[in-house]
Design a protein around this motif. Sequence first.
Motif, short mmCIF file in Angstrom:
data_model
loop_
_atom_site.label_atom_id
_atom_site.label_comp_id
_atom_site.label_asym_id
_atom_site.label_seq_id
_atom_site.Cartn_x
_atom_site.Cartn_y
_atom_site.Cartn_z
N ARG A 104 4.12 -3.91 2.97
CA ARG A 104 3.30 -5.11 3.11
C ARG A 104 2.69 -5.52 1.77
O ARG A 104 2.61 -6.70 1.45
N ARG A 105 2.26 -4.54 0.97
CA ARG A 105 1.70 -4.85 -0.34
C ARG A 105 2.79 -5.43 -1.24
O ARG A 105 2.54 -6.37 -2.02
N MET A 106 4.00 -4.90 -1.13
CA MET A 106 5.12 -5.41 -1.91
C MET A 106 5.44 -6.85 -1.51
O MET A 106 5.72 -7.71 -2.36
N ASP A 107 5.40 -7.13 -0.21
CA ASP A 107 5.63 -8.50 0.27
C ASP A 107 4.56 -9.45 -0.26
O ASP A 107 4.83 -10.62 -0.51
N GLN A 108 3.34 -8.93 -0.42
CA GLN A 108 2.25 -9.77 -0.92
C GLN A 108 2.52 -10.27 -2.34
O GLN A 108 2.10 -11.38 -2.69
N PHE A 109 3.20 -9.47 -3.14
CA PHE A 109 3.54 -9.92 -4.49
C PHE A 109 4.44 -11.15 -4.43
O PHE A 109 4.22 -12.13 -5.15
N ALA A 110 5.47 -11.08 -3.58
CA ALA A 110 6.38 -12.22 -3.44
C ALA A 110 5.66 -13.43 -2.85
O ALA A 110 5.84 -14.57 -3.30
N TRP A 134 -5.56 -3.38 -7.47
CA TRP A 134 -5.99 -2.34 -6.54
C TRP A 134 -5.81 -0.97 -7.17
O TRP A 134 -4.89 -0.75 -7.95
N THR A 135 -6.70 -0.04 -6.82
CA THR A 135 -6.64 1.31 -7.36
C THR A 135 -5.81 2.22 -6.46
O THR A 135 -5.35 1.80 -5.40
N PHE A 136 -5.66 3.48 -6.88
CA PHE A 136 -4.90 4.46 -6.10
C PHE A 136 -5.50 4.65 -4.71
O PHE A 136 -4.78 4.91 -3.75
N HIS A 137 -6.82 4.52 -4.60
CA HIS A 137 -7.50 4.78 -3.33
C HIS A 137 -7.44 3.61 -2.36
O HIS A 137 -7.77 3.77 -1.18
N ASP A 138 -7.06 2.42 -2.83
CA ASP A 138 -7.05 1.28 -1.91
C ASP A 138 -5.84 0.36 -2.07
O ASP A 138 -5.87 -0.77 -1.58
N PHE A 139 -4.77 0.83 -2.74
CA PHE A 139 -3.60 -0.04 -2.87
C PHE A 139 -2.84 -0.16 -1.55
O PHE A 139 -2.07 -1.10 -1.35
N LYS A 203 2.79 4.49 -8.23
CA LYS A 203 3.51 4.25 -9.47
C LYS A 203 4.38 3.02 -9.35
O LYS A 203 4.44 2.18 -10.27
N ARG A 204 5.05 2.87 -8.20
CA ARG A 204 5.88 1.69 -7.96
C ARG A 204 5.02 0.44 -7.86
O ARG A 204 5.42 -0.64 -8.33
N TYR A 205 3.83 0.58 -7.27
CA TYR A 205 2.90 -0.55 -7.17
C TYR A 205 2.51 -1.05 -8.55
O TYR A 205 2.48 -2.26 -8.80
N ARG A 206 2.22 -0.13 -9.47
CA ARG A 206 1.84 -0.52 -10.83
C ARG A 206 3.01 -1.21 -11.54
O ARG A 206 2.78 -2.14 -12.33
N GLU A 207 4.22 -0.79 -11.26
CA GLU A 207 5.40 -1.45 -11.83
C GLU A 207 5.52 -2.88 -11.33
O GLU A 207 5.82 -3.80 -12.09
N LEU A 208 5.26 -3.07 -10.03
CA LEU A 208 5.31 -4.42 -9.45
C LEU A 208 4.21 -5.30 -10.05
O LEU A 208 4.43 -6.50 -10.27
N GLU A 209 3.06 -4.71 -10.30
CA GLU A 209 1.97 -5.47 -10.93
C GLU A 209 2.42 -6.03 -12.27
O GLU A 209 2.12 -7.18 -12.60
N ARG A 210 3.09 -5.20 -13.06
CA ARG A 210 3.55 -5.66 -14.38
C ARG A 210 4.64 -6.71 -14.24
O ARG A 210 4.68 -7.68 -15.00
#
Length: 233
Positions: A104-110, A134-139, A203-210
């Motif tokens: 769901r977080r990944m979908d939010q990027f798109a 978002w941080t590690f505790h709430d991503f 780690k994948r979330y941070r990659e998507l952020e970039r």
Amino acid sequence: MNNVNNKNDKKLQLKIHEQYAENSNETRDALISVIVALFGVIGMYGYMFAHTTLYAAKDFGHLCFVENCTTTNYTIEVLIMEATVSQVVIFIMQFLSIHEGFTRRMDQFAAHAIRVNLGFSHELLPRSFNPHGWTFHDFIPGIYKKFLLILSMIALIILGLTLLKVAYVVVWTDVTKITFTLFLSVILITYFEKYYYLRKKYKRYRELEREFKIYQIKEVEYYTNLLCAKKKN
């Protein structure tokens, strides 16, 4: 011709955005099924906790006995094995929660990129709709994060109750030692596997952020221009 292409492009983006919303609804329905399964786990463990004694089994062929020819009671190993199974099931639920939450977080990027391209007013949306920062505790978003916390609490309660009852067993047999060692091993393995999977997804979330940083910059530019226009008026 360009105007026609732009209209078709916007229609396509809107259609994709609607699909993300539908996917979220389908996931909520799946979570309801998981919650029902969780109640089954709690119910079975509660039953075994109430019907196990403080006696240990001599071997795996004598895990239960009948009192007064009516009531079936179980040795402490049965509770330990039930607690082990419960921990595995809870771990699977946590694994699915992390996976679905990250999806769901990944979908939010798109979806966020589409809204920026469409010039959608982000002031209408709550902070949770923005995938950045978002941080590690709430991503892991919303209900998935809460579900993870609830599952962790239930796992700790099962662990505590099992240890409490096992502590009162006077004589330990080889069966007790084997089942208890398995129980502790499962606890450690599931805990570290869950943590490793969370770190991997973060780690994948941070990659998507970039990767989607450009859309965050566009959003800031949008608000800056909007603020400047308001000041001029």
